[in-house]
Design a protein around this motif. Structure first.
Motif, short mmCIF file in Angstrom:
data_model
loop_
_atom_site.label_atom_id
_atom_site.label_comp_id
_atom_site.label_asym_id
_atom_site.label_seq_id
_atom_site.Cartn_x
_atom_site.Cartn_y
_atom_site.Cartn_z
N VAL A 6 81.19 40.08 -64.25
CA VAL A 6 82.65 40.08 -64.14
C VAL A 6 83.14 39.16 -63.03
CG1 VAL A 6 84.34 41.63 -63.05
CG2 VAL A 6 83.45 42.15 -65.29
N ARG A 7 82.35 39.06 -62.00
CA ARG A 7 82.75 38.19 -60.87
C ARG A 7 82.91 36.74 -61.32
NH1 ARG A 7 78.54 40.30 -58.46
NH2 ARG A 7 77.48 38.30 -58.63
N LYS A 12 91.95 34.36 -63.70
CA LYS A 12 93.24 34.55 -64.37
C LYS A 12 93.13 35.68 -65.38
CE LYS A 12 94.38 29.68 -64.23
NZ LYS A 12 94.54 28.49 -65.06
N VAL A 13 92.02 35.70 -66.12
CA VAL A 13 91.83 36.76 -67.11
C VAL A 13 91.71 38.11 -66.40
CG1 VAL A 13 90.28 37.65 -68.89
CG2 VAL A 13 90.76 35.21 -68.78
N ARG A 14 90.97 38.10 -65.30
CA ARG A 14 90.80 39.35 -64.56
C ARG A 14 92.13 39.89 -64.05
NH1 ARG A 14 87.15 38.29 -59.96
NH2 ARG A 14 86.77 36.20 -60.75
N SER A 15 93.04 38.95 -63.74
CA SER A 15 94.30 39.37 -63.12
C SER A 15 95.27 39.98 -64.12
CB SER A 15 94.98 38.16 -62.46
OG SER A 15 95.58 37.35 -63.46
N LEU B 163 85.23 32.33 -69.89
CA LEU B 163 84.07 31.84 -69.14
C LEU B 163 84.41 30.81 -68.07
CD1 LEU B 163 81.72 30.73 -72.04
CD2 LEU B 163 81.30 32.68 -70.57
N THR B 164 85.59 30.18 -68.16
CA THR B 164 85.81 29.02 -67.30
C THR B 164 86.81 29.31 -66.19
OG1 THR B 164 87.52 28.14 -68.78
CG2 THR B 164 85.27 27.39 -69.13
N SER B 165 86.52 28.73 -65.04
CA SER B 165 87.38 28.92 -63.88
C SER B 165 86.96 27.90 -62.83
CB SER B 165 87.23 30.33 -63.34
OG SER B 165 85.89 30.58 -62.99
N GLN B 327 81.31 45.20 -68.46
CA GLN B 327 82.56 44.94 -67.74
C GLN B 327 83.24 43.68 -68.28
OE1 GLN B 327 84.06 46.77 -65.34
NE2 GLN B 327 82.49 48.28 -65.81
N VAL B 328 82.40 42.70 -68.60
CA VAL B 328 82.94 41.45 -69.15
C VAL B 328 83.54 41.73 -70.52
CG1 VAL B 328 82.33 39.13 -69.96
CG2 VAL B 328 81.35 40.01 -67.84
#
Lengths: 479, 488
Positions: A6-7, A12-15, B163-165, B327-328
């Motif tokens: 998850v890290r 943005k998705v996490r937010s 997946l991208t950031s 979690q993902v």
């Protein structure tokens, strides 16, 4: 250990703040299963007035629409005399504008040109002749997608402050999620509950002042008629908002998907585009506007077909060249949704063989809305601890719960928002599924529930009966 | 710009304030050459005289647009679902009616017009899981790992979003083949992620060598964080069907480099060449034993747009995720909910693709006839295309092992390359534009898919009806001769 934890996924998705509705809806489905398995409850079925989904709630699709779609999907039906002549003719006309005469072909990215032209004509008719060009109309698989695409143009992460979008409290959650998912910031502005959920420009001014150091406000999102509030803006109100957007240099996003759901007696829907045009230059040439509509609401209620469009007004011609780019990765919008849009803006006319049935179906739905609205107000305003603003449009009502302190404390003990807890109990004990106010946003310390008013009359009656019983017992327990 | 010339003020949304990533998105399949083709069609309609009477759009993988007929059973069932009164019509076979009833029962209010769960109608996800199990020789598939989507593109873009950031050197890198289907490059540009290109080997029939993957990822590590490896099998635009050995090698590589595998398998039924067989990444992964099948993270994509049914307009598709961190997975489920749900008619069509008529059912005979015919005709056209192109001096065509396209290599005269440069066009764009103007045939230049520097290609679909295809091939042969002579 996973490669992808998850890290590591997009912040943005996490937010994105998840919706409160999913667990409720899941539990509702579970209870339904339990009932079929013979588990005893004090109710025989679960009634779901939570989603803005009329068909799920028991409203029937329009016959003409479904006949045309079936004939387009299986063209043998065009030669069958089981279907009315106007249905067959329309299906053939629509197939003629599909590549290979098949609804299975891709279309142009912005949508079938014939349908874009018809939408432009519809918009112009609706707006008393204000011109509309097909070049400015983009179809998509549901308005959520075109809303997200417009947000994509506006929201970037190049500056130190996030891009802000003024968003009404209350509003449905997926818009907020879309803004957050792109890295933007939701700037909440409150609607005035005591005045029928009116939108006041003073409030817009207030939030701009409050948020100006925290983000860079770029857009103003309005929903008219409101979801979930049911408020229909007056022409004056729309003019004020437009003037405000011009002064503060905000891109206007007008979500008008409920434009056909008007049932207040002296209420009329007028589009942002029409008002803008009638305000004359310079505003009519300056204010940038994106107006959204869809087949999901109104009389058609065809949420599952995924048909929507956006009309872009006064966009920078350089920017317009790039609009296509945003829509490209979708390939093309779902064809059934596109066809449904055409049927929405060009329904049967008097004299057409399908007209009598069509007119009757519309009348029934309208009557359902009008009846339910007055019944809901009548019943809810007579239950101690519930108060309800009158609604003149949309598909929902958002009554206020005046919860006893004991109940609020109990909810806090459980670590839950009080109205979410109320909804959970209502579901378990009465088999009614409604949406909690915390899902949509509300003033601190206030609690609400959202009910869909676009529901068959008997169902509405039963919901009100169960809600009343439940609420009275609830008050007894927690007062 | 105001009509009466009053001072024009800058727009809120202008080229400086617009999301800069939007500018970088290109998608050649619907790009400038297609826009010109549409213009020419208009001109033809208006009576403008041209050396041809129609534009042949061999640029896009759309079978129905080129005259392929839909599968009867599929269209019967969706029509029954759209207008359930037809369930009383005895012109529809019983098995179609049973399918429709079963599907409608799982729709809210018994209607195609109700939203479904954002991951798709549960019963359909179960059917998809069963299909995958059957296809993969019994390897279990869990419906909770199935996400229905609006075409495969929707699921692919969703995964890339997830997946991208990152920024600068910490930007996520995603590996994709050169040549590639430009959805990947477009999505990565929009997300400001890094595209890590790995080259397919044209001399080995567009085969994939793991050493090339290694080269690409090692070079990429200098300036980004490689996160995922995308592979299209059967390939688009190249049509190669990867061998089982190659798939194992790719899986081993992904495991070593800790990369999330994305397997685009939308052409899984489009396999023509002798000796070629489709092996799903999932099947191979599980047959490699627990060391890999318990660890490698994989998303496999499929769609209703290709294969034998070609139902692009329905926007039906799914992805299966394997070994994804729970979690993902929650984040993924949350992300897909933002677009509400995929179109129900597309979900219905997908259900029929994974649950077609069985041998004991009335519609089976017609179904199997239509399916077989569609795939056989495609196989014939694949062969025909390869044969004819390879008779043209200056065009070299690898066998079309699968998918729906040919991606031949062009030898272009120096003068032509110079002329293109003068026009500011890639040489193969220059070639394709001229071909369009002279013959009405619309192809997509190889530069739109990526290719080795100094090489030139075009992508043509093998979808036009056989007789028309023969004419198209002949016209291209004649054009190529003329072109070569003109620029000698």
């Amino acid at each position: 250990m996973s490669f992808l934890s998850v890290r590591e996924i997009s912040p943005k998705v996490r937010s994105i703040n998840p919706t409160e509705l999913e667990p409720l809806v899941k539990r509702a489905a579970q209870i339904k299963t339990e009932l079929t398995q013979g588990v005893r409850k004090s109710y025989k079925d679960v009634i779901d007035v939570c989603w803005g989904d009329p068909h799920r709630g028991g409203v029937k699709p329009l016959t003409f629409v479904r006949q045309v779609l079936a004939a387009c999907m299986y063209p043998q039906l065009i030669h069958s005399d089981k279907l009315p002549v106007d249905v067959r003719r329309r299906a053939q006309r629509l197939l003629d504008v599909c590549d290979g005469e098949s609804v299975g072909s891709y279309t142009a990215t912005a949508g079938i040109p014939y349908i874009r032209s018809n939408l432009a004509r519809f918009i112009s008719r609706r707006d008393g002749g204000v011109p509309s060009s097909p070049e400015n109309i983009f179809l998509s698989s549901g308005s959520q997608i075109s809303l997200t695409h417009v947000l994509k143009l506006l929201i970037h992460n190049q500056a130190s402050l996030p891009i802000g979008v003024l968003t009404p409290m209350s509003t449905y959650s997926t818009f907020k999620m879309a803004v957050e998912g792109l890295g933007g910031a939701v700037i909440p502005y409150y609607l005035e509950e005591e005045r029928g959920w009116e939108l006041r420009v003073e409030e817009l001014r207030r939030v701009l002042r409050e948020f100006k150091d925290v983000c860079n406000p770029v857009a103003l999102y309005v929903i008219n008629p409101g979801n979930p509030t049911g408020h229909v803006q007056s022409r004056t109100s729309i003019e004020e908002v437009i003037r405000f957007a011009a002064e503060e240099r905000l891109f206007l996003m007008a979500d008008e998907v409920y434009q056909d759901s008007i049932f207040g007696e002296d209420t009329e829907f007028v589009s942002y585009k029409k008002v803008l045009s009638e305000m004359g230059p310079p505003l009519s040439h300056q204010v940038e506007l994106a107006s959204f509509h869809s087949v999901s609401k109104g009389f058609m209620g065809e949420c599952g077909l995924r048909g929507g469009y956006v009309e872009l007004v006064n966009l920078d011609p350089e920017v317009k060249k790039y609009i296509y780019n945003i829509f490209l990765t979708d390939s093309s919008p779902a064809v059934t949704g596109q066809l449904a849009l055409d049927l929405m803006v060009n329904p049967p006319r008097p004299g057409d063989p399908s007209y009598p049935v069509y007119a009757q179906e519309i009348k029934t739905i309208k009557a359902m809305l009008v009846h339910n609205m007055s019944r809901v107000l009548e019943v809810l305003n007579n239950i101690p601890g519930i108060s309800c603003q009158p609604i003149t449009g949309g598909a929902f009502i958002l009554p206020r719960l005046h919860l006893p302190q004991g109940a609020v404390r109990k909810a806090e003990e459980l670590g839950m928002q009080p109205d979410l807890w109320y909804c959970k109990l209502l579901l378990e004990e009465a088999g009614v599924c409604v949406g909690p106010g915390c899902e949509y946003g509300q003033k601190e310390g206030t609690y609400h529930i959202r009910l869909r008013v676009l529901t068959p009359v008997d169902t509405m009656e039963e919901v009100l009966r169960r809600l009343k019983n439940f609420h009275l017992n609830f008050l007894k327990e927690f007062s | 710009m105001t009509e009466n010339g009053l001072g024009h003020r800058e727009k809120v949304l202008n080229m400086n304030t617009m999301n800069p990533n939007v500018k970088r998105v290109e998608y050649a399949v619907r790009g400038p050459i297609v826009q010109r083709a549409v213009q020419i069609e208009k001109e033809l309609k208006e009576g403008v005289k041209k050396p041809f009477s129609e534009v042949i759009k061999a640029n896009i993988g759309d079978a129905h647009a080129m005259g392929q007929k839909p599968i009867t059973f599929f269209r019967q069932v969706v029509a029954l679902c759209a207008y359930p009164d037809l369930l009383e019509d005895n012109k529809f076979p019983d098995d179609a009616k049973n399918r429709a009833r079963r599907i409608l029962q799982s729709c809210g209010g018994g209607s195609l017009g109700a939203y479904s769960a954002s991951t798709g109608i549960e019963v359909i996800r179960q059917d998809v899981a069963r299909y995958i199990e059957k296809r993969d020789g019994g390897i279990p598939s869990n419906p909770d790992n199935i996400y229905l989507s609006t075409g495969a593109s929707d699921a692919i873009v969703t995964m890339l979003k997830l997946l991208t950031s990152g920024e600068g050197k910490t930007r996520s890198g995603v590996m994709i083949s050169i040549p590639q289907y430009p959805l990947y490059s477009a999505a990565l540009a929009e997300l400001a992620a890094v595209q890590i290109s790995y080259y397919l080997d044209e001399d080995k029939c567009w085969g994939l060598d793991v050493s090339e993957l290694r080269r690409a990822v090692e070079a990429a590590r200098e300036h980004c964080k490689p996160r995922a490896l995308c592979i299209i099998n059967p390939g688009n635009p190249t049509g190669q069907v990867q061998s089982r050995q190659c798939i194992e090698d790719v899986i081993r590589f992904a495991a070593e480099e800790r990369l999330f595998l994305m397997a685009d398998e939308v052409y899984q039924d489009n396999v023509y060449a002798e000796g070629c067989q489709f092996h799903s990444f999932k099947k191979v992964l599980f047959e490699m034993g627990p060391e890999y099948s318990n660890t490698v993270e994989l998303a496999s994509f499929h769609s209703t747009s290709k294969c034998y049914m070609g139902e692009c307009g329905f926007r039906g598709g799914y992805m299966e995720v394997i070994n994804m961190d729970p979690q993902v997975k929650l984040q993924l489920t949350k992300l897909v909910s933002v677009r509400l749900c995929p179109p129900i008619p597309g979900q219905v069509l997908l259900d029929l693709v994974v649950n077609p008529p069985r041998p004991d059912e009335p519609s089976y005979a017609t179904f199997i006839k239509e399916r077989t015919a569609n795939l056989e005709i495609l196989a014939e056209k694949a062969k025909l295309t390869e044969q004819i192109f390879n008779t043209v001096s200056g065009i070299r065509c690898n066998p079309v092992q699968g998918a729906m396209y040919t991606f031949p290599r062009l030898t272009l005269p120096e003068k032509a390359i110079a002329a293109a440069k003068e026009k500011g066009q890639a040489p193969d764009m220059f070639y394709c534009m001229k071909l369009l103007e002279e013959t009405g045939i619309c192809l997509v230049p190889g530069s739109g898919f990526g290719q080795r520097d100094g090489t030139h290609h075009f992508r043509m679909t093998i979808l036009p009806a056989t007789e028309k295809l023969k004419i198209v091939l002949e016209n291209i042969r004649a054009f190529h001769k003329r072109f070569t002579e003109e620029f000698s």
